[in-house]
Design a protein around this motif. Structure first.
Motif, PDB file in Angstrom:
ATOM      1  N   MET B  96       0.829  -1.217   0.000  1.00  0.00           N
ATOM      2  CA  MET B  96       0.000   0.000   0.000  1.00  0.00           C
ATOM      3  C   MET B  96       0.861   1.265   0.000  1.00  0.00           C
ATOM      4  O   MET B  96       0.461   2.302  -0.536  1.00  0.00           O
ATOM      5  N   ARG B  99       1.386   3.443  -2.986  1.00  0.00           N
ATOM      6  CA  ARG B  99       0.400   4.438  -3.419  1.00  0.00           C
ATOM      7  C   ARG B  99       0.671   5.822  -2.825  1.00  0.00           C
ATOM      8  O   ARG B  99      -0.083   6.767  -3.073  1.00  0.00           O
ATOM      9  N   LEU B 103      -1.276  10.037  -2.707  1.00  0.00           N
ATOM     10  CA  LEU B 103      -2.071  10.394  -1.528  1.00  0.00           C
ATOM     11  C   LEU B 103      -1.985  11.885  -1.229  1.00  0.00           C
ATOM     12  O   LEU B 103      -0.901  12.468  -1.259  1.00  0.00           O
ATOM     13  N   TYR B 109      -6.351   6.011   1.894  1.00  0.00           N
ATOM     14  CA  TYR B 109      -6.350   5.287   0.623  1.00  0.00           C
ATOM     15  C   TYR B 109      -7.754   5.262   0.029  1.00  0.00           C
ATOM     16  O   TYR B 109      -8.732   5.038   0.748  1.00  0.00           O
ATOM     17  N   ASP B 113      -6.853   2.940  -4.904  1.00  0.00           N
ATOM     18  CA  ASP B 113      -5.538   2.620  -4.348  1.00  0.00           C
ATOM     19  C   ASP B 113      -5.502   1.165  -3.873  1.00  0.00           C
ATOM     20  O   ASP B 113      -4.554   0.428  -4.139  1.00  0.00           O
TER      21      ASP B 113
END
Lengths: 331, 250
Positions: B96, B99, B103, B109, B113
Motif C-alpha cells: 500500500m 500508493r 495520496l 487510501y 488505491d
C-alpha cells in the motif's frame, strides 16, 4: 485493525485509567474516593480535596505528560534515525534539554515560562549535533550511540558547570538530575503542556510519512517524500517533546527507549498510526506507575522518579543490546 | 521512456559518470551491466532523481527530470534499491505504501488505491501471504513484496537495482518473467544486474557501463563479439547452443 492491535489499545487504556486512579488515591496520606465524593458536596476545600488539587493531580498529570512526551520522542528518534537503540537519553537529548534548563534558570531567574523553550532549544541542539555527526561519519547504529554518549557527557558537564557556578539555580527544582515530579504544581506544568500538545500533534499528523521514512532514505525519496525536511520537522518535534518533559520533570531516562519497544512488541506492528497513540498511553501509564512505586516503596521517604525508571529501563537497555548484538556489529 | 544525454554526475565531490548518453525505451527490458564501481547504480539513481546532475540532462517521458516535483516524478518512475528495510509491517501494508505518491492529506487510501495494490500483490504472486509480517518471509518473498510495492506505484518507468542478488535461481527466473510482463505492457524496464548470463538471456537491450562511461549499448547478440566483455570484465565470452559462457583470459 487486527485483534492484537485492538487488545493492545484496550490494555493501554486500562493501564492509563487504573494508574491514574492509583496515582490520585495512593500516597503518604490515603484518599478514599467515597470521602472525596462526600467532600465535593460540602462548602470549602477539605484536606482530601486540597491534597488532590495541589499535590496528586499536578503530579499525576505531570508524570503522564512526561511519560507520553518521552515515549513519543523516543519512537520518533528511533524512526528518523533508523536506529532501535536510539532514544532521548541515549543520544544526549535529555542532557541537552537539562543543560539549557539550568542555564535559563541561572541567567533568567524567575522566568519560569521560558524554561520549556530553553529546554526545547537544548534538546534540538543535541539531536541535530548527533544526527550530523552520524551522517558525516557513516551513521552506523553503534556510531550514533557513541556520538550520543559523547554529546550527552558534554551537555552533562556543561550542566554541572552551571550548577557549580550558580549553586542556587536548582533550589526550586529538587532532584532535577535524577528526575523528579515531587512538589510539581499546575503552574510549573502550564507552559510545558502546550509544547507537548504541539509536538504530539505534529507527530500524529506525520505518522504515515514516518512509516515511509522507515523504508529507508532512497525508497522514501523515490516515493516523492521530502526526506530532509521531514527529518528536520520530526527531530524538531521530538526535541520539543523531550525538552518540555525535562523542563518540569528533570532528567528521566529510558522511557523513550523502553516504551516504543514494548509497544511494537505488544501490537506486533511498527506502523506509526498505531505506535504513536500507544506510546502516549503506555508512556503515561509507565511513568505514572514508576512514580507511584518511587513514592510508596520506601514511604515516608521518596525516591526520585528518574531512579525508579532507570531500575526498570537500564536492564531493558542491556537486554536490547544483547538481543541486537548481531545487527549492531554488522552495520 | 528515459533519455539520458551527456550526463555527468557523482556524489561526495567525486564524479562517477562521465558524458553518458543512452536511451531506455518503452516496451523494452534494458539491463545495465558492468564491473564493480563502474557507475551502474549511480546511473540508475540519477534516472530515479535520487542524485543531482552536474552536467547534461535526463528526460522522463519527454520532460526534463528537474521539471518534475517529488510526487510527480514518483508517479512516473519507480525505483527498487539494492537493500530494502524489513519493517514490522504486513506485506499488504508495505505494498500500500506504493500508493504514497498519489495520496493527499490526510493520508487516506481510496478504493482505487486498494484495488491497484491488490492487483500488484496478485501480479507478483504473493496475494496468499499478503497478511503475513514481512519479517517472517524468506529473502525471495521479501524481495517480491518490495517489487509489488513498486508495481503499486503504477509508473511507466520501472528501475531495479540488482534485484536478483542473493536470490535463489527460482526467484531470479520469476523476477525476469515479471520484468518481461511489465515490458509487455509497454513499460520501460531498466535493471542493473550482476549476473551477465541472466542479463544476456532476458534483456531486449544491454548497456555496459565501464569507468563511468557507456562502453556498449545494443542487442545481447551483438555484445558477444563486440570485445567489450573482454575489456570491461577481463573474461572471454563463449557462445554455445545459444547460451553464454565465460573463460578466463590468458
Amino acid at each position: 485493525m487486527n485483534r492484537r492491535i485492538k487488545r493492545a489499545f484496550i490494555v493501554a487504556a486500562l493501564l492509563v485509567i487504573i494508574s491514574a486512579a492509583a496515582g490520585i488515591f495512593i500516597g503518604a496520606v490515603g484518599i478514599s474516593p467515597i470521602t472525596l465524593l462526600k467532600d465535593f458536596f460540602e462548602s470549602g476545600l477539605s484536606k482530601s480535596e486540597r491534597i488532590l488539587l495541589y499535590v496528586r493531580l499536578p503530579r499525576v498529570l505531570g508524570t503522564m505528560l512526561c511519560g507520553a512526551a518521552l515515549a513519543v520522542s523516543g519512537a520518533v528518534i528511533q524512526s528518523v534515525l533508523g536506529n532501535p537503540i536510539a532514544a532521548p537519553n541515549i543520544i544526549g537529548v535529555n542532557a541537552g534539554a537539562g543543560f539549557f534548563t539550568v542555564l535559563c534558570l541561572a541567567l533568567l531567574p524567575g522566568k519560569l515560562e521560558l524554561v520549556p523553550a530553553a529546554a526545547f532549544l537544548g534538546a534540538l541542539a543535541a539531536v541535530l549535533t548527533v544526527s550530523s555527526i552520524a551522517r558525516k561519519i557513516g551513521a552506523s547504529k553503534m556510531t550514533l550511540v557513541l556520538s550520543g554518549v559523547a554529546v550527552s557527557a558534554l551537555m552533562s558537564a556543561a550542566q554541572d558547570t552551571v550548577t557549580t557556578l550558580f549553586p542556587d539555580v536548582l533550589a526550586g527544582f529538587t532532584a532535577f538530575k535524577s528526575g523528579s515530579v515531587s512538589g510539581l504544581t499546575l503552574a510549573k506544568l502550564f507552559p510545558a503542556w502546550i509544547y507537548i500538545l504541539i509536538g504530539l500533534t505534529i507527530v500524529i499528523m506525520l505518522a504515515h510519512d514516518m512509516d515511509i521514512l522507515a523504508l529507508g532514505d532512497k525508497t522514501a525519496k523515490s516515493l516523492g517524500l521530502n526526506v530532509t525536511v521531514l527529518q528536520l520537522v520530526l527531530l524538531g518535534a521530538a526535541a520539543m517533546l523531550a525538552g518540555a518533559a525535562v523542563s518540569f520533570a528533570g532528567i528521566v531516562g529510558f522511557v523513550g527507549l523502553v516504551v516504543p519497544h514494548i509497544v511494537r512488541k505488544i501490537s506486533g506492528t511498527s506502523e506509526n498510526r498505531v505506535v504513536i497513540p500507544l506510546c502516549v498511553m503506555f508512556g503515561s501509564a509507565f511513568v505514572n506507575i514508576c512514580d507511584i512505586i518511587s513514592r510508596t516503596i520506601f514511604s515516608p521517604y521518596e525516591l526520585p522518579l528518574g531512579i525508579c525508571v532507570s531500575y526498570i529501563g537500564a536492564p531493558f537497555f542491556i537486554y536490547l543490546l544483547i538481543k541486537k548484538r548481531g545487527s549492531v556489529h554488522r552495520d | 521512456m528515459i533519455s539520458v544525454k551527456n550526463l555527468r554526475a557523482g556524489y561526495g565531490g567525486r564524479q562517477i559518470l562521465n558524458n553518458v548518453t543512452v536511451d531506455f525505451n518503452d516496451g523494452e527490458i534494458t539491463s545495465i551491466i558492468g564491473p564493480n564501481g563502474s557507475g551502474k547504480s549511480t546511473l540508475l539513481q540519477c534516472c530515479a532523481g535520487l542524485l543531482g546532475i552536474s552536467n547534461g540532462e535526463i528526460l522522463i517521458d519527454g520532460k526534463g527530470i528537474t521539471e518534475y516535483k517529488g510526487k510527480a516524478l514518483a508517479q512516473s518512475v519507480s525505483y527498487l534499491p539494492q537493500n530494502n528495510s524489513v519493517s514490522a509491517i504486513t506485506v499488504r501494508a508495505l505494498v500500500m505504501h506504493g500508493r504514497f505518491p498519489y495520496l493527499g492529506y490526510p493520508r487516506r487510501y481510496s478504493r482505487e488505491d486498494i484495488e491497484i495494490a491488490e492487483n500488484a500483490l496478485e501480479t507478483v504472486g504473493i496475494l496468499d501471504i499478503a497478511d503475513k509480517q514481512l519479517s517472517e518471509l524468506s529473502g525471495g518473498q521479501q524481495k517480491k513484496a518490495h517489487i509489488a510495492m513498486r508495481l503499486a506505484q503504477n509508473t511507466n518507468n520501472v528501475l531495479f537495482d540488482e534485484p536478483t542478488t542473493f536470490l535463489d535461481i527460482k526467484y531470479k527466473l520469476e523476477l525476469m518473467k515479471l520484468a518481461k510482463r511489465l515490458s509487455g505492457e509497454g513499460k520501460t524496464v531498466v535493471a542493473v544486474l550482476h549476473d551477465i548470463e541472466l542479463a544476456f538471456a532476458n534483456s531486449d537491450k544491454i548497456v555496459v557501463v565501464n569507468n563511468g562511461e557507456v562502453a556498449f549499448c545494443g542487442f545481447p547478440s551483438e555484445l558477444v563479439n563486440s570485445g567489450v566483455i573482454e575489456s570491461a570484465f577481463g573474461v572471454e565470452p563463449i557462445m554455445s547452443e545459444g547460451k553464454l559462457f565465460f573463460k578466463p583470459m590468458n
